[in-house]
Design an enzyme around this catalytic site. Structure first.
Site, PDB file in Angstrom:
ATOM      1  N   GLU A  36      69.479 -14.194  -5.623  1.00 31.31           N
ATOM      2  CA  GLU A  36      68.676 -13.066  -5.143  1.00 31.31           C
ATOM      3  C   GLU A  36      69.445 -12.385  -4.007  1.00 31.31           C
ATOM      4  O   GLU A  36      69.921 -13.045  -3.079  1.00 31.31           O
ATOM      5  CB  GLU A  36      67.304 -13.551  -4.660  1.00 31.31           C
ATOM      6  CG  GLU A  36      66.476 -12.525  -3.907  1.00 31.31           C
ATOM      7  CD  GLU A  36      66.229 -11.221  -4.674  1.00 31.31           C
ATOM      8  OE1 GLU A  36      65.651 -11.274  -5.766  1.00 31.31           O
ATOM      9  OE2 GLU A  36      66.620 -10.140  -4.166  1.00 31.31           O
ATOM     10  N   LEU A  40      63.540 -13.684  -0.941  1.00 27.84           N
ATOM     11  CA  LEU A  40      62.869 -14.156  -2.153  1.00 27.84           C
ATOM     12  C   LEU A  40      61.493 -13.504  -2.259  1.00 27.84           C
ATOM     13  O   LEU A  40      60.803 -13.335  -1.257  1.00 27.84           O
ATOM     14  CB  LEU A  40      62.727 -15.678  -2.129  1.00 27.84           C
ATOM     15  CG  LEU A  40      64.014 -16.468  -2.354  1.00 27.84           C
ATOM     16  CD1 LEU A  40      63.769 -17.963  -2.146  1.00 27.84           C
ATOM     17  CD2 LEU A  40      64.572 -16.219  -3.754  1.00 27.84           C
ATOM     18  N   GLY A 183      52.397  12.364  -8.208  1.00 26.14           N
ATOM     19  CA  GLY A 183      52.137  11.358  -9.233  1.00 26.14           C
ATOM     20  C   GLY A 183      50.846  10.613  -8.947  1.00 26.14           C
ATOM     21  O   GLY A 183      50.743   9.919  -7.933  1.00 26.14           O
ATOM     22  N   ARG A 275      58.294   3.680 -12.445  1.00 30.17           N
ATOM     23  CA  ARG A 275      59.365   2.764 -12.078  1.00 30.17           C
ATOM     24  C   ARG A 275      60.274   2.582 -13.279  1.00 30.17           C
ATOM     25  O   ARG A 275      59.844   2.721 -14.421  1.00 30.17           O
ATOM     26  CB  ARG A 275      58.772   1.411 -11.632  1.00 30.17           C
ATOM     27  CG  ARG A 275      57.974   1.572 -10.347  1.00 30.17           C
ATOM     28  CD  ARG A 275      57.527   0.245  -9.782  1.00 30.17           C
ATOM     29  NE  ARG A 275      58.579  -0.672  -9.460  1.00 30.17           N
ATOM     30  CZ  ARG A 275      59.331  -0.632  -8.340  1.00 30.17           C
ATOM     31  NH1 ARG A 275      59.145   0.317  -7.453  1.00 30.17           N
ATOM     32  NH2 ARG A 275      60.264  -1.530  -8.120  1.00 30.17           N
ATOM     33  N   ASP A 314      59.819  -6.840 -15.355  1.00 22.68           N
ATOM     34  CA  ASP A 314      59.910  -5.380 -15.463  1.00 22.68           C
ATOM     35  C   ASP A 314      61.133  -4.933 -16.262  1.00 22.68           C
ATOM     36  O   ASP A 314      61.146  -3.830 -16.811  1.00 22.68           O
ATOM     37  CB  ASP A 314      59.987  -4.748 -14.060  1.00 22.68           C
ATOM     38  CG  ASP A 314      58.629  -4.722 -13.359  1.00 22.68           C
ATOM     39  OD1 ASP A 314      57.669  -5.309 -13.893  1.00 22.68           O
ATOM     40  OD2 ASP A 314      58.544  -4.115 -12.273  1.00 22.68           O
ATOM     41  N   HIS A 448      24.246 -16.350  -9.189  1.00 21.30           N
ATOM     42  CA  HIS A 448      23.502 -15.258  -8.550  1.00 21.30           C
ATOM     43  C   HIS A 448      23.612 -15.402  -7.034  1.00 21.30           C
ATOM     44  O   HIS A 448      23.502 -16.502  -6.520  1.00 21.30           O
ATOM     45  CB  HIS A 448      22.030 -15.334  -8.957  1.00 21.30           C
ATOM     46  CG  HIS A 448      21.192 -14.288  -8.305  1.00 21.30           C
ATOM     47  ND1 HIS A 448      21.253 -12.961  -8.691  1.00 21.30           N
ATOM     48  CD2 HIS A 448      20.290 -14.364  -7.297  1.00 21.30           C
ATOM     49  CE1 HIS A 448      20.417 -12.265  -7.930  1.00 21.30           C
ATOM     50  NE2 HIS A 448      19.823 -13.094  -7.079  1.00 21.30           N
TER      51      HIS A 448
HETATM   52  C1  LIG Z   1      53.830  -0.386  -4.297  1.00 24.67           C
HETATM   53  C2  LIG Z   1      53.726  -1.323  -5.472  1.00 24.67           C
HETATM   54  C3  LIG Z   1      52.547  -1.989  -5.711  1.00 24.67           C
HETATM   55  C4  LIG Z   1      52.441  -2.857  -6.785  1.00 24.67           C
HETATM   56  N1  LIG Z   1      51.257  -3.500  -6.979  1.00 24.67           N
HETATM   57  C5  LIG Z   1      51.140  -4.361  -8.023  1.00 24.67           C
HETATM   58  C6  LIG Z   1      49.928  -5.082  -8.215  1.00 24.67           C
HETATM   59  O1  LIG Z   1      48.960  -4.935  -7.459  1.00 24.67           O
HETATM   60  N2  LIG Z   1      49.866  -5.961  -9.239  1.00 24.67           N
HETATM   61  C7  LIG Z   1      50.925  -6.137 -10.107  1.00 24.67           C
HETATM   62  O2  LIG Z   1      50.819  -6.950 -11.020  1.00 24.67           O
HETATM   63  N3  LIG Z   1      52.085  -5.465  -9.944  1.00 24.67           N
HETATM   64  C8  LIG Z   1      52.212  -4.592  -8.919  1.00 24.67           C
HETATM   65  N4  LIG Z   1      53.398  -3.933  -8.737  1.00 24.67           N
HETATM   66  C9  LIG Z   1      54.486  -4.157  -9.720  1.00 24.67           C
HETATM   67  C10 LIG Z   1      55.204  -5.479  -9.436  1.00 24.67           C
HETATM   68  O3  LIG Z   1      55.708  -5.457  -8.126  1.00 24.67           O
HETATM   69  C11 LIG Z   1      56.314  -5.696 -10.440  1.00 24.67           C
HETATM   70  O4  LIG Z   1      55.765  -5.625 -11.745  1.00 24.67           O
HETATM   71  C12 LIG Z   1      56.974  -7.052 -10.262  1.00 24.67           C
HETATM   72  O5  LIG Z   1      57.487  -7.212  -8.967  1.00 24.67           O
HETATM   73  C13 LIG Z   1      58.103  -7.234 -11.277  1.00 24.67           C
HETATM   74  O6  LIG Z   1      58.644  -8.506 -11.120  1.00 24.67           O
HETATM   75  P1  LIG Z   1      60.128  -8.845 -11.604  1.00 24.67           P
HETATM   76  O7  LIG Z   1      60.330 -10.282 -11.277  1.00 24.67           O
HETATM   77  O8  LIG Z   1      60.328  -8.393 -12.992  1.00 24.67           O
HETATM   78  O9  LIG Z   1      61.097  -7.924 -10.708  1.00 24.67           O
HETATM   79  P2  LIG Z   1      61.150  -7.577  -9.177  1.00 24.67           P
HETATM   80  O10 LIG Z   1      59.940  -7.998  -8.460  1.00 24.67           O
HETATM   81  O11 LIG Z   1      61.549  -6.142  -9.108  1.00 24.67           O
HETATM   82  O12 LIG Z   1      62.316  -8.487  -8.631  1.00 24.67           O
HETATM   83  C14 LIG Z   1      63.633  -8.323  -9.028  1.00 24.67           C
HETATM   84  C15 LIG Z   1      64.523  -8.931  -7.974  1.00 24.67           C
HETATM   85  O13 LIG Z   1      65.842  -9.038  -8.491  1.00 24.67           O
HETATM   86  C16 LIG Z   1      66.756  -8.788  -7.455  1.00 24.67           C
HETATM   87  N5  LIG Z   1      68.009  -8.394  -8.104  1.00 24.67           N
HETATM   88  C17 LIG Z   1      68.167  -7.421  -9.034  1.00 24.67           C
HETATM   89  N6  LIG Z   1      69.433  -7.389  -9.458  1.00 24.67           N
HETATM   90  C18 LIG Z   1      70.087  -8.356  -8.774  1.00 24.67           C
HETATM   91  C19 LIG Z   1      71.429  -8.795  -8.778  1.00 24.67           C
HETATM   92  N7  LIG Z   1      72.338  -8.255  -9.586  1.00 24.67           N
HETATM   93  N8  LIG Z   1      71.770  -9.800  -7.955  1.00 24.67           N
HETATM   94  C20 LIG Z   1      70.850 -10.362  -7.141  1.00 24.67           C
HETATM   95  N9  LIG Z   1      69.562  -9.989  -7.099  1.00 24.67           N
HETATM   96  C21 LIG Z   1      69.186  -8.994  -7.914  1.00 24.67           C
HETATM   97  C22 LIG Z   1      66.101  -7.701  -6.632  1.00 24.67           C
HETATM   98  O14 LIG Z   1      66.601  -7.708  -5.304  1.00 24.67           O
HETATM   99  C23 LIG Z   1      64.635  -8.108  -6.703  1.00 24.67           C
HETATM  100  O15 LIG Z   1      64.271  -8.904  -5.603  1.00 24.67           O
HETATM  101  C24 LIG Z   1      53.546  -3.065  -7.664  1.00 24.67           C
HETATM  102  C25 LIG Z   1      54.748  -2.402  -7.424  1.00 24.67           C
HETATM  103  C26 LIG Z   1      54.843  -1.541  -6.344  1.00 24.67           C
HETATM  104  C27 LIG Z   1      56.140  -0.833  -6.105  1.00 24.67           C
END
Ligand SMILES: Cc1cc2nc3c(=O)[nH]c(=O)nc-3n(C[C@H](O)[C@H](O)[C@H](O)COP(=O)(O)OP(=O)(O)OC[C@H]3O[C@@H](n4cnc5c(N)ncnc54)[C@H](O)[C@@H]3O)c2cc1C
Length: 469
Positions: A36, A40, A183, A275, A314, A448
């Protein structure tokens, strides 16, 4: 010094997808390495789900105090209005983020996961170099890609200066007097509503002709009503054109639905137009995996087209939600350990922490399946639910709605809008996952007074014998 590490499982990305995969792989006794670049926790923990909900919570408290300082409510009055210390709010939010991020580090340590802090770049599908606090070359038997997503940018309105993404919106040290949100999806409205509650004048610009396009209008109407009541101007069918700066004052140029050009004065312009998966800058092109549009293509077990390279969260497509990524992370770790699993959920519930909140699980009206299957359904208003009324929340037009198959009464979809309905998401998802019929919900004694009773009553009402309406 650059280490050379051979590992059974290499996970890139410590967001909810990646860190859950790492913990589960570690629990299963697999030699696991997690890379990471940041703290984390990923988007979710550092600049998404958790910090946004912290700010939303504080905004709700502030708004209540503000309201009570103007007019006594439920017997409470305040003699002076509350004041807001934005840096203190942001510090409090950061405290929660740190606690959770450190918690993830502790869980990884307990599961004997090797955590490398740095940016991973792949030279081929099973080899990457890590550069940062830790420097290493890692080769792995299995690779799990969990690189996540980043905010989409509008080319004519790039991030910088007054134009901000959700990340900056969660770290503001002063409250913008005037905020324009571009948006009207869930992220834009959650943050726009929170900042409105804290005192910003908020204007929303949305290209489509309705807010929250992922939810049907029955669900989004109470939110629209709140926006109208709170004095948030919403320009529907309008497009952002660009930033206008004159004598250090900023405005967003828009074209309105009827073709007119307008400049909306703004201290900050929050762009929340979606996103996109993070697919550049880490050597994905060297891994020979197939794509599915912008996303990495995976099958029902999160396998990419390259043997023993998996992808989750994602990076692999909709829904872009933390709990979907976590479920996929756990699943992939278990498959690598030899378990028989497939990613085939009946529903991935989605919650919108707007005012009021929305939750949707499974089929909604208008879903294509409703054209092929005979459907029955009903809704039950929170205006007739004792708990909602006792929370002062029965008058916002909220309800629970159920759709079921007419032939066997199997529930296909459940939605709700109202105060704190996010807490019902688990029960809704469970009902769908267990294949519940209307009679199962009707036959379950619901505590309830709780909001969950409205779900019970909706099932009863669909069966034709609601008790409290
Ligand atoms: C403002 C906001 C509010 C949100 N609210 C919600 C909510 O209420 N409920 C919900 O379910 N979802 C919510 N989301 C969406 C949610 O945050 C994402 O769906 C989720 O974090 C995706 O998880 P992920 O593990 O796929 O990726 P991410 O959480 O994006 O994590 C990916 C990680 O990989 C790391 N990384 C990437 N490439 C590399 C590399 N080459 N080397 C080292 N590290 C790397 C990045 O630094 C990052 O930390 C929200 C998003 C935002 C922006």
């Amino acid at each position: 010094m650059v280490d050379t590490i051979r590992t059974k499982v290499l996970i890139v990305g410590g967001g909810p997808g990646g860190y859950v995969a790492a913990i589960r792989a570690g629990q299963l006794g697999l030699d696991t390495t997690l890379v990471e670049a940041d703290r984390l926790g990923g988007t979710c923990l550092i600049r998404g789900c958790i910090p946004s909900k912290a700010v939303i919570h504080v905004a709700g408290e502030f708004e209540t105090m503000q309201r009570v300082s103007k007019k006594s409510r439920h017997g409470i009055s305040l003699t002076s209005p509350p004041s807001l210390d934005m840096p203190e709010l942001v510090r409090w939010k950061e405290g929660i983020v740190n606690k959770l991020s450190n918690g993830v580090a502790a869980l990884c340590k307990r599961a004997k996961v090797r955590v490398l802090s740095g940016w991973a770049r792949f030279s081929d599908a099973k080899t990457c170099t890590v550069e940062g606090k830790d420097n290493a070359t890692v080769t792995a038997e299995h690779v799990i890609l969990a690189n996540g997503s980043v905010s989409s940018e509008l080319p004519f309105l790039p991030f910088g200066g007054p134009v901000i993404s959700s990340s900056e919106a969660l770290a503001l040290d002063t409250l913008p007097k005037k905020l324009v949100v571009v948006g009207a999806g869930y992220i834009g409205l959650e943050l726009g509503i929170a900042l409105r509650k804290l005192g910003s004048e908020v204007t929303v610009v949305e290209a489509l002709d309705r807010i929250l396009p992922l939810f049907d209008t029955e669900l989004s109407t109470p939110v629209k009503r709140w926006l109208d009541r709170a004095g948030v101007t919403v320009h529907l069918g309008a497009t952002a054109k660009g930033l206008v700066t004159e004598k250090s004052a900023h405005a967003l140029a828009i074209q309105t639905k009827d073709g007119k050009t307008e400049n909306l004065p703004a201290d900050k312009i929050l762009v929340t137009v979606g996103r996109q998966p993070l697919t550049e800058g880490w050597g994905l092109e060297n891994m020979a995996v197939d794509m599915n549009g912008r996303f990495v293509r995976v099958d029902h077990q999160c396998r990419t087209s390259m043997r023993n390279v998996w992808a989750i969260g994602d990076l692999v497509g909709e829904p872009l939600l933390a709990h979907k990524g976590m479920a996929q992370g756990e699943l992939v770790a278990e498959i690598i350990a030899g378990h028989r699993r497939r990613f085939d959920p009946v529903a991935v519930a989605a919650v919108c922490f707007t005012e009021p909140e929305i939750v949707s699980a499974g089929v909604a009206p208008g879903d294509p399946i409703t054209a092929d299957v005979e459907i029955m359904g009903a809704m039950f208003p929170f205006a007739a639910n004792g708990r909602a009324l006792s929370m002062g929340a029965g008058d916002e037009g909220g309800f629970v709605r159920v759709l079921a198959r007419k032939d066997d009464h199997r529930i296909l979809g459940i939605q709700a809008v109202g105060a704190q309905v996010s807490e019902l998401a688990g029960e809704f998802a469970l009902a769908l996952e267990m294949g519940a019929r209307l009679e199962d919900i009707a036959g379950t004694i619901h505590v309830h007074p709780t909001l969950g009773e409205a779900f019970h009553e909706t099932a009863l009402r669909t069966l034709g014998h609601a008790l409290h309406i």
